[in-house]
Design a protein around this motif. Structure first.
Motif, PDB file in Angstrom:
ATOM      1  N   LEU A 165       0.825  -1.205   0.000  1.00 54.02           N
ATOM      2  CA  LEU A 165       0.000   0.000   0.000  1.00 54.02           C
ATOM      3  C   LEU A 165       0.859   1.254   0.000  1.00 54.02           C
ATOM      4  O   LEU A 165       0.541   2.253  -0.673  1.00 54.02           O
ATOM      5  N   LEU A 166       1.937   1.226   0.773  1.00 59.13           N
ATOM      6  CA  LEU A 166       2.829   2.393   0.796  1.00 59.13           C
ATOM      7  C   LEU A 166       3.473   2.630  -0.561  1.00 59.13           C
ATOM      8  O   LEU A 166       3.560   3.779  -1.024  1.00 59.13           O
ATOM      9  N   ALA A 167       3.915   1.528  -1.183  1.00 58.02           N
ATOM     10  CA  ALA A 167       4.528   1.674  -2.514  1.00 58.02           C
ATOM     11  C   ALA A 167       3.515   2.214  -3.515  1.00 58.02           C
ATOM     12  O   ALA A 167       3.838   3.073  -4.357  1.00 58.02           O
ATOM     13  N   GLU A 168       2.276   1.754  -3.462  1.00 56.14           N
ATOM     14  CA  GLU A 168       1.237   2.246  -4.365  1.00 56.14           C
ATOM     15  C   GLU A 168       0.927   3.710  -4.092  1.00 56.14           C
ATOM     16  O   GLU A 168       0.706   4.502  -5.019  1.00 56.14           O
ATOM     17  N   LEU A 169       0.884   4.067  -2.800  1.00 58.50           N
ATOM     18  CA  LEU A 169       0.614   5.465  -2.450  1.00 58.50           C
ATOM     19  C   LEU A 169       1.711   6.382  -2.965  1.00 58.50           C
ATOM     20  O   LEU A 169       1.425   7.476  -3.500  1.00 58.50           O
ATOM     21  N   ILE A 170       2.940   5.954  -2.832  1.00 57.68           N
ATOM     22  CA  ILE A 170       4.051   6.776  -3.333  1.00 57.68           C
ATOM     23  C   ILE A 170       3.982   6.915  -4.846  1.00 57.68           C
ATOM     24  O   ILE A 170       4.206   8.004  -5.410  1.00 57.68           O
ATOM     25  N   GLU A 171       3.672   5.808  -5.523  1.00 54.38           N
ATOM     26  CA  GLU A 171       3.680   5.805  -6.981  1.00 54.38           C
ATOM     27  C   GLU A 171       2.516   6.596  -7.564  1.00 54.38           C
ATOM     28  O   GLU A 171       2.682   7.296  -8.587  1.00 54.38           O
ATOM     29  N   THR A 172       1.340   6.526  -6.952  1.00 55.69           N
ATOM     30  CA  THR A 172       0.145   7.148  -7.550  1.00 55.69           C
ATOM     31  C   THR A 172      -0.212   8.498  -6.959  1.00 55.69           C
ATOM     32  O   THR A 172      -0.925   9.277  -7.589  1.00 55.69           O
ATOM     33  N   ILE A 192       2.010  10.484  -4.240  1.00 55.73           N
ATOM     34  CA  ILE A 192       3.090  11.388  -3.816  1.00 55.73           C
ATOM     35  C   ILE A 192       3.949  11.819  -5.000  1.00 55.73           C
ATOM     36  O   ILE A 192       4.237  13.020  -5.179  1.00 55.73           O
ATOM     37  N   LYS A 193       4.373  10.875  -5.854  1.00 46.88           N
ATOM     38  CA  LYS A 193       5.237  11.237  -6.976  1.00 46.88           C
ATOM     39  C   LYS A 193       4.553  12.187  -7.957  1.00 46.88           C
ATOM     40  O   LYS A 193       5.162  13.187  -8.379  1.00 46.88           O
ATOM     41  N   PRO A 194       3.280  11.936  -8.393  1.00 45.29           N
ATOM     42  CA  PRO A 194       2.640  12.891  -9.305  1.00 45.29           C
ATOM     43  C   PRO A 194       2.553  14.294  -8.705  1.00 45.29           C
ATOM     44  O   PRO A 194       2.765  15.289  -9.395  1.00 45.29           O
ATOM     45  N   ARG A 195       2.202  14.381  -7.434  1.00 47.01           N
ATOM     46  CA  ARG A 195       2.106  15.708  -6.814  1.00 47.01           C
ATOM     47  C   ARG A 195       3.474  16.374  -6.738  1.00 47.01           C
ATOM     48  O   ARG A 195       3.610  17.591  -6.922  1.00 47.01           O
ATOM     49  N   TYR A 196       4.498  15.564  -6.452  1.00 42.99           N
ATOM     50  CA  TYR A 196       5.843  16.117  -6.375  1.00 42.99           C
ATOM     51  C   TYR A 196       6.288  16.660  -7.737  1.00 42.99           C
ATOM     52  O   TYR A 196       6.814  17.778  -7.832  1.00 42.99           O
ATOM     53  N   HIS A 197       6.046  15.887  -8.802  1.00 42.95           N
ATOM     54  CA  HIS A 197       6.442  16.340 -10.141  1.00 42.95           C
ATOM     55  C   HIS A 197       5.615  17.541 -10.577  1.00 42.95           C
ATOM     56  O   HIS A 197       6.132  18.463 -11.240  1.00 42.95           O
ATOM     57  N   ALA A 198       4.336  17.574 -10.248  1.00 40.26           N
ATOM     58  CA  ALA A 198       3.489  18.724 -10.614  1.00 40.26           C
ATOM     59  C   ALA A 198       3.971  19.988  -9.911  1.00 40.26           C
ATOM     60  O   ALA A 198       4.039  21.067 -10.509  1.00 40.26           O
TER      61      ALA A 198
END
Length: 292
Positions: free
Chosen positions: A269-276, A278-284
């Protein structure tokens, strides 16, 4: 503002399948850790046995509750180990908590039937056996001393009465011999009072002798009854334990499997949360910062 969507069961299963490598890796890692723990952890062995408290005639040598308390007492444990030459790897006050004893009264709940269950736990099976034997042997020795002392008292009293009986019998024989030789009846010129007093004295001594014989006979019966008594003993001869009780392999593996499954699911779940998320928000956020 958009409300956050709740994760459904289907979504959860999808995430686990998608991140099955992460979940499986954590699960296997935890199981391996459990096997490592089982291989290096110190094993604890347990030895239990029932003790039948001895009886002198019909009375217990010591009450069962007192025996149970004694077996767990620091001074008694130390004395037993020192007497039998058993050395521990830990201080006695720390080992003391691994000795348990309680009274078994399944047959008669109210009356103390004198059956005590002793349980000893230790890290080494041979030392566990030696400790158990040291405690029980010390208890048996002490109770044997009590039995011997009681028997000695009975025998000394019996000897005392026997000596008195012999001395009184000799005295009666002397009095009768003297009376037959020196005391004559009135027709022979002897005064009545002396004759009556002599016979009365002999009669009193005979009554006293009769009482002594009865008392000695009672003591003899007591001694014979004491020989039918029994000393404290074990229900069965103890043996060196061949299986440890801690750590329990099944319990450790089941616990590890449950923990591995939970941790694997959380990591997925943590890996999915980071991938879907946290990372998109960070890149945006990064792109907005570069656009400025």
């Amino acid at each position: 503002m958009k409300e956050p969507e709740l994760l459904s069961v289907a979504d959860f299963l999808y995430v686990l399948w998608k991140r099955k490598v992460h979940a499986l890796a954590v699960f296997v890692f935890v199981i391996l850790c459990a096997f490592v723990y089982l291989s290096v952890a110190k094993k604890t062995y347990r030895l239990s046995g029932s003790i039948y408290v001895g009886r002198f005639q019909t009375d217990l040598l010591e009450e069962g509750e007192f025996v149970a308390q004694k077996l767990q007492d620091y001074s008694f444990i130390k004395k037993a180990l020192d007497t039998n030459g058993v050395e521990l790897d830990i201080p006695i006050h720390r080992f003391q908590k691994d000795v348990e004893a309680h009274v078994l009264n399944e047959v008669r709940k109210i009356e103390d039937v004198g059956i005590v269950l002793l349980t000893v736990e230790y890290k080494d099976p041979v030392k566990c056996y030696e400790i158990f034997k040291a405690l029980t042997d010390q208890l048996i020795r002490e109770h044997q001393f009590l039995t011997d002392d009681a028997l000695n008292v009975l025998r000394s009293m019996e000897r005392f009465f026997k000596v008195n009986e012999d001395q009184l019998m000799e005295s009666i024989n002397r009095d009768e011999a003297f009376a037959s030789q020196n005391l004559r009846g009135p027709e022979q010129g002897q005064a009545w009072p002396s004759h009556v007093l002599a016979r009365y004295t002999i009669s009193e001594k005979r009554e006293f002798l009769k009482q002594i014989i009865q008392d000695r006979h009672y003591l003899k019966l007591e001694g014979e009854a004491a020989t039918k008594s029994f000393n404290t003993r074990l229900s069965a001869e103890p043996e060196i334990p061949d299986e440890h009780i801690k750590p329990r392999r099944a319990v450790v593996l089941v616990t590890a499997a449950g923990a591995g499954a939970v941790l694997g699911a959380l990591l997925a779940l943590l890996a999915e949360l980071i991938e879907t998320q946290i990372k998109p928000r960070y890149h945006a956020a990064k792109r907005r910062a570069e656009a400025r």
